[in-house]
Motif scaffolding. Structure first.
Motif, PDB file in Angstrom:
ATOM      1  N   GLN A   1       0.828  -1.205   0.000  1.00 11.38           N
ATOM      2  CA  GLN A   1       0.000   0.000   0.000  1.00 11.38           C
ATOM      3  C   GLN A   1       0.866   1.260   0.000  1.00 11.38           C
ATOM      4  OE1 GLN A   1      -3.197   0.001   2.779  1.00 11.38           O
ATOM      5  NE2 GLN A   1      -4.048   1.895   1.995  1.00 11.38           N
TER       6      GLN A   1
ATOM      7  N   ASP B   1       0.888   4.312  -2.657  1.00 14.78           N
ATOM      8  CA  ASP B   1       0.457   5.600  -2.137  1.00 14.78           C
ATOM      9  C   ASP B   1       1.611   6.588  -1.996  1.00 14.78           C
ATOM     10  OD1 ASP B   1      -1.117   7.557  -1.043  1.00 14.78           O
ATOM     11  OD2 ASP B   1      -1.187   6.683   0.953  1.00 14.78           O
ATOM     12  N   ARG B   2       2.692   6.169  -1.340  1.00 17.21           N
ATOM     13  CA  ARG B   2       3.790   7.085  -1.050  1.00 17.21           C
ATOM     14  C   ARG B   2       4.892   7.025  -2.106  1.00 17.21           C
ATOM     15  NH1 ARG B   2       5.523   5.448   4.153  1.00 17.21           N
ATOM     16  NH2 ARG B   2       7.576   4.696   3.481  1.00 17.21           N
TER      17      ARG B   2
ATOM     18  N   LEU C   1      -6.875  -0.247  -2.365  1.00 17.64           N
ATOM     19  CA  LEU C   1      -6.061   0.129  -3.513  1.00 17.64           C
ATOM     20  C   LEU C   1      -6.762  -0.134  -4.840  1.00 17.64           C
ATOM     21  CD1 LEU C   1      -2.514  -1.272  -2.644  1.00 17.64           C
ATOM     22  CD2 LEU C   1      -3.175   1.121  -2.727  1.00 17.64           C
TER      23      LEU C   1
ATOM     24  N   TYR D   1      -4.293   6.294  -7.420  1.00 18.94           N
ATOM     25  CA  TYR D   1      -4.367   6.127  -5.967  1.00 18.94           C
ATOM     26  C   TYR D   1      -3.144   6.785  -5.362  1.00 18.94           C
ATOM     27  CZ  TYR D   1      -5.048   3.990  -1.372  1.00 18.94           C
ATOM     28  OH  TYR D   1      -5.257   3.794  -0.023  1.00 18.94           O
ATOM     29  N   GLY D   2      -3.345   7.823  -4.529  1.00 15.65           N
ATOM     30  CA  GLY D   2      -2.219   8.533  -3.953  1.00 15.65           C
ATOM     31  C   GLY D   2      -1.322   9.093  -5.038  1.00 15.65           C
TER      32      GLY D   2
END
Length: 754
Positions: free
Chosen positions: A415, A419-420, A447, A531-532
């Protein structure tokens, strides 16, 4: 005509205040009007029995209304109506006359053959400027990229490459802050290249009550012209990738005709596409698909061939920069069982020199088979458990693997990877994938671009065919044929699949690129979502390999689809240093702001980094710029610089923390002067009208400008005197009295005496 009827210019009434000079109170006027109306009503009502039967209805009311209106008008005149207005004192105020001196003012209008600037000069010299000079102190200015004072109109040369109306007005407000400016007269075509006039500038003139009178020149609609307004293309690409550009344009005078839309890299034609123009003035867009080619900074020109009779051929093309990168991108592919899809995905990637698939195939419960590794220790312990190991990849593919294969810590790591880290994640269909693999019951379900079914048995060994959605017809992932309509047909002809999976319901932010026809059901096939900082996708099958096996050997559909899907997964995955500028194209202004997003090994913001921008430009230009941290956003750094010379610039942004080299990124930008004036060459009447309306001025046509010296006097700015002008002797009042009385007499004559 207005002054003939109302005695005074229109500005007297728009800027003045209606007053009654009579000594008697106003309430007496209201009382007398009501009394007169009531008396006339009683008189008419008393005579109705003797009137003709046809008058005993609304006709009597019409006569009463005319009589009452006449009485009210006569009573109003007894109270001496007047208008009180502020008027500039002669020779004590300054009128600033601003003449647009940019290149667009050199355009000749088709109807008279005169340039816009020659028309502006001729209009001023026809007596307007002399009349202004008789009443006021008049100052002449040349307006282009800035504002400069001139003594005579022959100092204009319409050669400036840009028009910044807002900047010029702001400069005037600053320089003349202590001067009695009574009004501003702006003669222009409204072609502003600075992005418009900001509210602060308009507020400055409004607070000082300085009206801006605008005079518009140039045709509001070109008779014969094609203009390319934009070309949207990704600023970064991988070498040998297919790029899609969306080119926007409009035209007048060539409706239903054909032309050729082309993209070039220098003299090399990358793609060409025949287009058919829609109706005149309609905004239109077309897509171009082309290969990015080898690594390097590419200057791409998107153009439409010049047509016969075009009034302006310089606006038929736009230039965009694309930085093509060749650094390797690595994808980690985790597969839970040997299957044909795994083999053919790896085969499709074999000849891609940029994207490399590193795979771990579970051959038994506790054994994995590794392919594509660069070090014997890579993946030796299975799926990574440390951030620095997993974040070394740019994307992850998860095949037929149950969610329980990954520990909770590894799931959290995946994840964070999306995301990051900003990586890509692709989930494939399979008997142990998606809902059948228990993925809907773990945190990683957030996700996915779909809400997985809450059941087992979603994987089916049955045939299904695939077709594109309207969005997928024009998407770079599913683009097998350049023409969107032809692309849809190409997908319909693909061999059928022998398995499919129920992916579930697409989430609100997801995009469904393709669907499956499985029996009498239509199910999502390929779904994507951001996503992110990253992106995710679901491909609800394990059978695309049949597209290779069931078609001729030379058919490259399967390889092409997978290469495009894999490159989509990794292209936008950021590095530890990401540099950017607001716009890669600088028109007539060299000011540029650099921004860098800097991350540590765990892709957390590196607020304590030392960041520099190294600029190389034309003519030996070189600069090293220290970038300063953003106080409100950790890890973000900014710097400003001015590119004084025209041409292309290459900038390398480096970041370090002590002796540690964090990373670097390269970006390009280009300064081009004199180009913006070639676009939007029609008169921007909307901008000129809004500017005058918001400041209390008026938009003028050149043929009406002779009335300006008379109307411009009525202003609250500068040094003024309050003047009271009588209204009782306006011709319109005489005509109104005559109309009311004659109308009543004619109606009484026609209907019978009341």
């Amino acid at each position: 005509m207005f002054e003939f009827l109302f005695k005074y210019p229109r500005a007297v009434f728009s800027k003045g205040q209606i007053v009654l000079l009579g000594a008697w109170p106003k309430w007496i006027l209201v009382l007398l009007i009501l009394a007169a109306a009531a008396g006339l009503a009683w008189l008419i009502r008393s005579r109705l029995p003797q009137a003709a039967p046809t008058v005993r209805n609304w006709k009597a009311g019409a006569i009463w209304l005319l009589q009452s209106s006449l009485a009210a008008l006569l009573l109003l005149l007894l109270w001496q109506p007047a208008v009180m207005v502020a008027e500039l004192k002669p020779q004590q105020n300054i009128i600033a006359v601003l003449v647009d001196d940019s290149r667009s003012m050199a355009i000749a209008d088709a109807d008279n053959g005169q340039t816009r600037q020659s028309q502006a000069v001729k209009t001023l010299q026809s007596g307007v400027l002399a009349d202004l000079q008789k009443k006021f102190q008049t100052q002449l200015y040349r307006l282009d990229g800035s504002l400069s004072r001139i003594e005579k109109l022959d100092q204009l040369n319409n050669a400036a490459p840009a028009t910044h109306i807002g900047d010029g007005l702001k400069q005037l407000a600053t320089e003349a802050a202590d001067l009695p400016i009574g009004a501003v007269v702006l003669l222009s075509d409204g072609a502003d290249n600075s992005g418009g006039i900001d509210l602060q500038t308009i507020s400055t003139f409004r607070s000082r009550r300085i009206p801006i009178h605008t005079v518009g020149f140039g045709q509001e609609q070109a008779e014969h012209d094609v203009e390319v307004t934009d070309a949207a293309v990704a600023p970064r690409a991988l070498a040998d990738s297919r790029l899609a550009a969306k080119v926007s344009f409009h035209q007048r005078g060539y409706a239903r005709q054909k032309a050729t839309l082309t993209v070039r890299d220098g003299e090399k034609v990358l793609a060409a596409h025949e287009i058919t123009f829609l109706g005149d003035g309609e905004n239109q867009s077309e897509s171009l698909l082309f290969n990015a080619g080898d690594a390097g900074a590419k200057t791409l020109q998107f153009s439409i061939n010049a047509l016969s009779g075009e009034s302006n051929r310089d606006n038929n093309s736009v230039t965009r920069l694309v930085n093509v990168e060749s650094n390797k991108r690595r994808i980690l592919y985790v597969e839970g069982e040997p299957r044909w899809e795994y083999k053919f995905i790896r085969r499709a990637e074999e000849f891609d020199r940029i994207v490399k698939v590193v795979s771990m195939l579970r051959t038994s419960e506790n054994k994995i088979y590794r392919q594509g590794i660069e070090d014997p220790k890579e993946l030796a312990e299975g799926f990574p458990t440390r951030i620095e190991d997993l974040f070394d990849y740019q994307a992850i593919i998860i095949g037929s693997v149950e969610a329980s294969y990954f520990t909770p810590a590894q799931q959290a790591l995946i994840q964070e990877f999306v995301d990051r880290r900003g990586g890509g994640l692709l989930m494939l269909g399979g008997r142990s994938s998606l809902a059948d693999g228990g993925w809907g019951a773990v945190g990683l379900a957030d996700l996915l671009p779909v809400v997985l079914p809450n059941k087992k048995g979603t994987f089916h060994r049955d045939p299904a065919t695939v077709e594109l959605t309207p969005v997928g017809a024009d998407n770079i992932i599913t683009r097998l044929v350049e023409d969107p309509a032809g692309n849809v047909e190409r997908w319909k002809k693909l061999p059928y699949l022998m398995d499919y999976q129920e992916a579930g319901t697409p989430k609100p932010g997801a995009v469904v690129l393709a669907e499956m026809n499985a029996g009498n059901r239509k199910l999502p096939f390929l779904i994507t979502e951001n996503y992110g900082r990253g992106r995710t996708a679901v491909l609800a099958t394990s059978g695309t390999w049949r597209w290779q096996m069931s078609q001729p050997l030379e058919d490259q559909t399967h390889e092409e689809f997978w290469q495009q899907l894999l490159r989509w997964l990794v292209t936008d995955t950021p590095g530890r240093v990401v540099a950017s500028v607001p716009s890669q194209m600088l028109f007539d202004d060299g000011h540029v702001q650099f921004t860098a997003d800097v991350r540590d090994k765990g892709y957390q913001p590196a607020a304590d980094a030392h960041v520099q921008a190294h600029v190389l430009g034309p003519g030996g230009t070189a600069a090293q710029i220290e970038m300063t941290p953003d106080p409100s956003t950790p890890g973000i750094f900014h710097a400003e610089w001015n590119a004084e010379k025209t041409g292309s610039y290459l900038t390398e942004v480096t970041a370090a923390r002590g002796t540690e080299d964090i990373g670097r990124d390269v970006l390009t930008f280009d300064r081009m002067d004199g180009v913006a004036e070639n676009f939007h060459t029609e008169q921007n009447r909307d901008l000129l009208e809004k500017l005058s309306a918001q400041t209390g001025g008026r938009y003028w046509r050149p043929q009406d400008l002779s009335k300006l010296p008379g109307e411009i006097s009525y202003s609250d700015a500068g040094i003024t005197v309050r003047d009271t002008k009588d209204l009782w002797n306006m011709p319109i009042l005489f005509f109104l009295i005559l109309f009311l009385r004659s109308s009543e007499w004619l109606l009484r004559r026609k209907w019978g005496v009341v």
